[in-house]
Write a protein that holds these residues in place. Sequence first.
Motif, PDB file in Angstrom:
ATOM      1  N   ASP A 214       0.510  -1.128  -0.086  1.00 19.71           N
ATOM      2  CA  ASP A 214       0.252   0.434   0.178  1.00 19.71           C
ATOM      3  C   ASP A 214       0.642   1.313  -0.087  1.00 19.71           C
ATOM      4  O   ASP A 214       0.180   2.013   0.072  1.00 19.71           O
ATOM      5  N   ARG A 215       2.100   1.534  -0.182  1.00 22.04           N
ATOM      6  CA  ARG A 215       2.784   2.622  -0.105  1.00 22.04           C
ATOM      7  C   ARG A 215       3.667   1.849  -2.450  1.00 22.04           C
ATOM      8  O   ARG A 215       3.582   1.670  -2.661  1.00 22.04           O
ATOM      9  N   TRP A 216       3.667   3.570  -2.364  1.00 23.42           N
ATOM     10  CA  TRP A 216       3.928   3.255  -3.614  1.00 23.42           C
ATOM     11  C   TRP A 216       5.631   4.383  -3.530  1.00 23.42           C
ATOM     12  O   TRP A 216       5.742   5.218  -2.988  1.00 23.42           O
ATOM     13  N   TYR A 217       6.495   3.619  -4.578  1.00 26.38           N
ATOM     14  CA  TYR A 217       7.476   3.998  -4.774  1.00 26.38           C
ATOM     15  C   TYR A 217       7.899   4.397  -6.212  1.00 26.38           C
ATOM     16  O   TYR A 217       7.980   3.663  -7.130  1.00 26.38           O
ATOM     17  N   THR A 218       7.999   5.115  -6.560  1.00 23.55           N
ATOM     18  CA  THR A 218       8.843   5.355  -7.780  1.00 23.55           C
ATOM     19  C   THR A 218      10.235   6.084  -8.390  1.00 23.55           C
ATOM     20  O   THR A 218      10.890   6.397  -7.538  1.00 23.55           O
ATOM     21  N   GLU A 219      10.615   5.763  -9.805  1.00 21.80           N
ATOM     22  CA  GLU A 219      11.890   5.283 -10.026  1.00 21.80           C
ATOM     23  C   GLU A 219      12.341   6.449 -10.882  1.00 21.80           C
ATOM     24  O   GLU A 219      11.043   6.327 -12.292  1.00 21.80           O
ATOM     25  N   LEU A 220      12.587   6.621 -11.150  1.00 27.29           N
ATOM     26  CA  LEU A 220      13.337   7.516 -12.464  1.00 27.29           C
ATOM     27  C   LEU A 220      14.916   7.455 -13.097  1.00 27.29           C
ATOM     28  O   LEU A 220      15.825   7.910 -12.634  1.00 27.29           O
ATOM     29  N   ARG A 221      14.860   6.634 -13.837  1.00 29.20           N
ATOM     30  CA  ARG A 221      15.721   5.407 -14.892  1.00 29.20           C
ATOM     31  C   ARG A 221      16.310   6.101 -16.101  1.00 29.20           C
ATOM     32  O   ARG A 221      15.289   6.233 -17.225  1.00 29.20           O
ATOM     33  N   ALA A 222      17.806   6.225 -15.427  1.00 29.60           N
ATOM     34  CA  ALA A 222      18.336   7.004 -16.608  1.00 29.60           C
ATOM     35  C   ALA A 222      18.756   6.468 -17.456  1.00 29.60           C
ATOM     36  O   ALA A 222      19.497   5.282 -17.412  1.00 29.60           O
ATOM     37  N   PHE A 223      18.697   6.501 -19.020  1.00 27.75           N
ATOM     38  CA  PHE A 223      18.489   5.901 -20.358  1.00 27.75           C
ATOM     39  C   PHE A 223      19.267   6.284 -20.899  1.00 27.75           C
ATOM     40  O   PHE A 223      20.287   5.805 -22.028  1.00 27.75           O
ATOM     41  N   ARG A 224      19.872   7.918 -20.570  1.00 23.30           N
ATOM     42  CA  ARG A 224      21.446   8.543 -21.398  1.00 23.30           C
ATOM     43  C   ARG A 224      21.380   8.893 -20.982  1.00 23.30           C
ATOM     44  O   ARG A 224      20.399  10.437 -20.126  1.00 23.30           O
ATOM     45  N   LEU A 225      22.359   9.583 -21.117  1.00 22.43           N
ATOM     46  CA  LEU A 225      23.428  10.121 -20.385  1.00 22.43           C
ATOM     47  C   LEU A 225      24.257  11.503 -21.043  1.00 22.43           C
ATOM     48  O   LEU A 225      25.081  10.249 -21.587  1.00 22.43           O
ATOM     49  N   GLU A 226      24.595  12.448 -21.201  1.00 24.77           N
ATOM     50  CA  GLU A 226      25.584  13.276 -22.069  1.00 24.77           C
ATOM     51  C   GLU A 226      25.474  14.931 -21.629  1.00 24.77           C
ATOM     52  O   GLU A 226      24.806  15.417 -20.798  1.00 24.77           O
ATOM     53  N   LEU A 227      26.602  15.641 -21.958  1.00 23.57           N
ATOM     54  CA  LEU A 227      27.015  16.397 -21.959  1.00 23.57           C
ATOM     55  C   LEU A 227      26.495  17.517 -21.776  1.00 23.57           C
ATOM     56  O   LEU A 227      26.181  17.734 -22.813  1.00 23.57           O
TER      57      LEU A 227
END
Length: 141
Positions: free
Chosen positions: A77-90
């Motif tokens: 009964d708790r919600w967890y959010t993930e921000l999953r990075a799939f591209r990182l660049e300058l």
Amino acid sequence: MALELVGKLVKVLPEVTGQSQKGPWNKQEFVIETLDSQYPKKVCMTAWGEKANDLKQFAAGDTLKATFSAESREYNDRWYTELRAFRLELAEGGESTPAAGGYQAPVSRPAQPAARPAAQSQPAGMPFNTSFDEESNDLPF
């Protein structure tokens, strides 16, 4: 759904590794501070697998453009959010901060109105820097 965030790399958290039925895995969380707002926000993101290894080429203070997906899941009964990075660049024009870690003055921005009328509030899911006026409103009501 792909989202983008441009900001300064504030901190890289320790790498987490483990073993599953499919084999070994690794992930690394990192914090980016937004640049395009009067009040910068810190956002924690996660890089998995090879993307966690890609994160090692950046240093604190670098201006990054992170392309990511957002996902929420429920557990007990708790919600967890993930921000999953799939591209990182300058980011374009993004440079590292000085090696001495000196202070950088904030970029000056035009003054913003103190408050928006309720009719001009931002719809959910719109970028933070989007603004509306009466002429651009194409809704039929």
